[in-house]
Design a protein around this motif. Structure first.
Motif, PDB file in Angstrom:
ATOM      1  N   LYS A   5       0.821  -1.203   0.000  1.00  0.00           N
ATOM      2  CA  LYS A   5       0.000   0.000   0.000  1.00  0.00           C
ATOM      3  C   LYS A   5       0.857   1.257   0.000  1.00  0.00           C
ATOM      4  CE  LYS A   5      -4.287   1.517   0.156  1.00  0.00           C
ATOM      5  NZ  LYS A   5      -5.283   1.160  -0.870  1.00  0.00           N
ATOM      6  N   ILE A   6       1.900   1.253   0.758  1.00  0.00           N
ATOM      7  CA  ILE A   6       2.816   2.399   0.790  1.00  0.00           C
ATOM      8  C   ILE A   6       3.474   2.593  -0.570  1.00  0.00           C
ATOM      9  CG2 ILE A   6       5.002   3.220   1.762  1.00  0.00           C
ATOM     10  CD1 ILE A   6       4.158   2.051   4.426  1.00  0.00           C
ATOM     11  N   ARG A   7       3.877   1.527  -1.209  1.00  0.00           N
ATOM     12  CA  ARG A   7       4.496   1.639  -2.532  1.00  0.00           C
ATOM     13  C   ARG A   7       3.521   2.230  -3.550  1.00  0.00           C
ATOM     14  NH1 ARG A   7       7.333  -4.373  -2.527  1.00  0.00           N
ATOM     15  NH2 ARG A   7       9.060  -3.850  -1.090  1.00  0.00           N
ATOM     16  N   GLU A   8       2.266   1.810  -3.484  1.00  0.00           N
ATOM     17  CA  GLU A   8       1.263   2.366  -4.400  1.00  0.00           C
ATOM     18  C   GLU A   8       1.054   3.851  -4.127  1.00  0.00           C
ATOM     19  OE1 GLU A   8      -2.160  -0.022  -3.769  1.00  0.00           O
ATOM     20  OE2 GLU A   8      -1.336  -1.812  -4.755  1.00  0.00           O
ATOM     21  N   SER A   9       1.052   4.229  -2.860  1.00  0.00           N
ATOM     22  CA  SER A   9       0.892   5.651  -2.512  1.00  0.00           C
ATOM     23  C   SER A   9       2.078   6.468  -2.999  1.00  0.00           C
ATOM     24  CB  SER A   9       0.730   5.805  -1.001  1.00  0.00           C
ATOM     25  OG  SER A   9      -0.412   5.114  -0.539  1.00  0.00           O
ATOM     26  N   ARG A  10       3.280   5.897  -2.894  1.00  0.00           N
ATOM     27  CA  ARG A  10       4.473   6.593  -3.390  1.00  0.00           C
ATOM     28  C   ARG A  10       4.364   6.840  -4.892  1.00  0.00           C
ATOM     29  NH1 ARG A  10       9.202   7.488  -1.358  1.00  0.00           N
ATOM     30  NH2 ARG A  10      10.102   7.077  -3.409  1.00  0.00           N
ATOM     31  N   GLU A  11       3.948   5.816  -5.607  1.00  0.00           N
ATOM     32  CA  GLU A  11       3.821   5.986  -7.053  1.00  0.00           C
ATOM     33  C   GLU A  11       2.817   7.093  -7.392  1.00  0.00           C
ATOM     34  OE1 GLU A  11       2.760   2.237  -8.664  1.00  0.00           O
ATOM     35  OE2 GLU A  11       4.681   1.277  -8.206  1.00  0.00           O
ATOM     36  N   MET A  12       1.716   7.151  -6.655  1.00  0.00           N
ATOM     37  CA  MET A  12       0.712   8.185  -6.894  1.00  0.00           C
ATOM     38  C   MET A  12       1.275   9.575  -6.603  1.00  0.00           C
ATOM     39  SD  MET A  12      -2.970   8.710  -5.033  1.00  0.00           S
ATOM     40  CE  MET A  12      -2.118   9.075  -3.484  1.00  0.00           C
ATOM     41  N   LEU A  13       1.982   9.721  -5.497  1.00  0.00           N
ATOM     42  CA  LEU A  13       2.541  11.023  -5.127  1.00  0.00           C
ATOM     43  C   LEU A  13       3.663  11.442  -6.069  1.00  0.00           C
ATOM     44  CD1 LEU A  13       2.615  10.663  -1.229  1.00  0.00           C
ATOM     45  CD2 LEU A  13       1.004  11.966  -2.616  1.00  0.00           C
ATOM     46  N   GLU A  14       4.458  10.475  -6.535  1.00  0.00           N
ATOM     47  CA  GLU A  14       5.523  10.822  -7.485  1.00  0.00           C
ATOM     48  C   GLU A  14       4.937  11.319  -8.807  1.00  0.00           C
ATOM     49  OE1 GLU A  14       7.767   7.264  -7.663  1.00  0.00           O
ATOM     50  OE2 GLU A  14       8.928   7.669  -5.833  1.00  0.00           O
ATOM     51  N   LYS A  15       3.826  10.722  -9.224  1.00  0.00           N
ATOM     52  CA  LYS A  15       3.152  11.222 -10.432  1.00  0.00           C
ATOM     53  C   LYS A  15       2.625  12.636 -10.204  1.00  0.00           C
ATOM     54  CE  LYS A  15       1.702   6.701 -12.183  1.00  0.00           C
ATOM     55  NZ  LYS A  15       0.548   5.819 -12.523  1.00  0.00           N
ATOM     56  N   LYS A  16       2.105  12.870  -8.988  1.00  0.00           N
ATOM     57  CA  LYS A  16       1.628  14.206  -8.644  1.00  0.00           C
ATOM     58  C   LYS A  16       2.772  15.207  -8.679  1.00  0.00           C
ATOM     59  CE  LYS A  16      -1.413  17.196  -7.087  1.00  0.00           C
ATOM     60  NZ  LYS A  16      -2.548  17.669  -7.924  1.00  0.00           N
ATOM     61  N   GLN A  17       3.934  14.802  -8.210  1.00  0.00           N
ATOM     62  CA  GLN A  17       5.102  15.695  -8.232  1.00  0.00           C
ATOM     63  C   GLN A  17       5.499  16.030  -9.670  1.00  0.00           C
ATOM     64  OE1 GLN A  17       8.241  13.945  -5.773  1.00  0.00           O
ATOM     65  NE2 GLN A  17       8.026  15.678  -4.391  1.00  0.00           N
ATOM     66  N   ASP A  18       5.503  15.050 -10.530  1.00  0.00           N
ATOM     67  CA  ASP A  18       5.824  15.308 -11.933  1.00  0.00           C
ATOM     68  C   ASP A  18       4.843  16.314 -12.541  1.00  0.00           C
ATOM     69  OD1 ASP A  18       7.901  13.528 -11.746  1.00  0.00           O
ATOM     70  OD2 ASP A  18       6.772  11.821 -12.543  1.00  0.00           O
ATOM     71  N   TYR A  19       3.587  16.147 -12.195  1.00  0.00           N
ATOM     72  CA  TYR A  19       2.580  17.087 -12.693  1.00  0.00           C
ATOM     73  C   TYR A  19       2.861  18.498 -12.186  1.00  0.00           C
ATOM     74  CZ  TYR A  19      -1.919  19.468 -13.025  1.00  0.00           C
ATOM     75  OH  TYR A  19      -2.907  20.397 -13.281  1.00  0.00           O
ATOM     76  N   LEU A  20       3.193  18.631 -10.891  1.00  0.00           N
ATOM     77  CA  LEU A  20       3.481  19.954 -10.336  1.00  0.00           C
ATOM     78  C   LEU A  20       4.720  20.566 -10.972  1.00  0.00           C
ATOM     79  CD1 LEU A  20       2.731  19.331  -6.532  1.00  0.00           C
ATOM     80  CD2 LEU A  20       1.329  20.580  -8.186  1.00  0.00           C
ATOM     81  N   ASP A  50       6.901  16.421  -0.786  1.00  0.00           N
ATOM     82  CA  ASP A  50       8.234  15.943  -0.414  1.00  0.00           C
ATOM     83  C   ASP A  50       8.240  15.429   1.021  1.00  0.00           C
ATOM     84  OD1 ASP A  50       9.273  16.528  -2.895  1.00  0.00           O
ATOM     85  OD2 ASP A  50       9.995  18.526  -2.315  1.00  0.00           O
ATOM     86  N   GLY A  51       7.543  16.175   1.893  1.00  0.00           N
ATOM     87  CA  GLY A  51       7.475  15.728   3.293  1.00  0.00           C
ATOM     88  C   GLY A  51       6.716  14.417   3.431  1.00  0.00           C
ATOM     89  N   VAL A  52       5.609  14.286   2.665  1.00  0.00           N
ATOM     90  CA  VAL A  52       4.836  13.048   2.721  1.00  0.00           C
ATOM     91  C   VAL A  52       5.665  11.868   2.206  1.00  0.00           C
ATOM     92  CG1 VAL A  52       2.802  11.851   1.871  1.00  0.00           C
ATOM     93  CG2 VAL A  52       2.643  14.253   2.550  1.00  0.00           C
TER      94      VAL A  52
END
Length: 222
Positions: free
Chosen positions: A31-46, A86-88
């Protein structure tokens, strides 16, 4: 939870991970790995949005100052969101690391517990007095086996009570007979040069003459 960034409250985590439920360590790590992938995609978008706002600000810096300032404000909000992400992500890395270590320790502890329980059961079944009795039985059976082997290897039947000294004496006699036979064969095939026996009477000694005269005188007198 105390190590999480102060900007992330429990409600945010609930929204991020969904409704809380009991999960296995493997499921939590996944679950943590899936959340990381989602947040990393969000970072790329930002990142792309920030680059676009910078480009807009530069394009309107001379011709439309108001539009340029609005673009910079949007860039600032995007950067704040990016910093929070980044903090998350840092907290997720820490949680994943702790979960992996905890899971590994749990597996090691469980394995050690099972091994200790098995060892205890083995030692419980292998009582010392039973082991001593078993070793005594083994030694006894070994001695019985040696006795049986010795009995089986002992010669039986004819010749058991024959004296070996008598056999050696008989063997010596046979060898002597062969030797005598060989000597006789040699004597028959070759003539021996032995001295001849004299045919004349040997001269009588003085004592013999006196005895003869005495015998003749005794015979004449009678």
């Amino acid at each position: 939870i105390l190590l999480l960034n102060r900007s992330i409250d429990m409600s945010s985590l609930t929204k991020l991970f969904g409704k809380e439920k009991k999960m296995t360590p493997e499921e939590s790590i996944q679950k943590i790995r899936e959340s990381r992938e989602m947040l990393e995609k969000k970072q790329d978008y930002l990142e792309k949005k920030i680059a676009a706002e910078i480009k807009t600000a530069k394009a309107n810096a001379k011709t439309n100052k108001r539009a340029a300032l609005q673009a910079l404000k949007r860039k600032k909000r995007l950067e704040d969101s990016q910093n929070k992400l980044d903090g998350v992500l840092a907290n997720l890395d820490l949680l994943q690391e702790q979960l992996e270590h905890a899971h590994m320790n749990a597996q090691v502890t469980n394995s050690m517990h099972q091994a200790a329980t098995t060892l205890q059961q083995i030692h419980k079944s292998n009582k010392l007095d039973k082991i001593d009795d078993m070793m005594y039985d083994i030694e006894e059976q070994v001695q019985v086996g040696e006795t049986i082997n010795e009995a089986l290897s002992r010669q039986v039947g004819f010749g058991q009570d024959v004296d070996e000294d008598d056999l050696e004496a008989e063997l010596d006699g046979l060898m002597q007979e062969d030797l005598d036979r060989e000597l006789l064969d040699i004597g028959g095939s070759e003539s021996l040069n032995l001295p001849e026996v004299p045919s004349n009477k040997l001269p009588a000694t003085k004592d013999e003459d006196d005895d003869l005269r005495e015998l003749e005188a005794w015979a004449s007198a009678s």
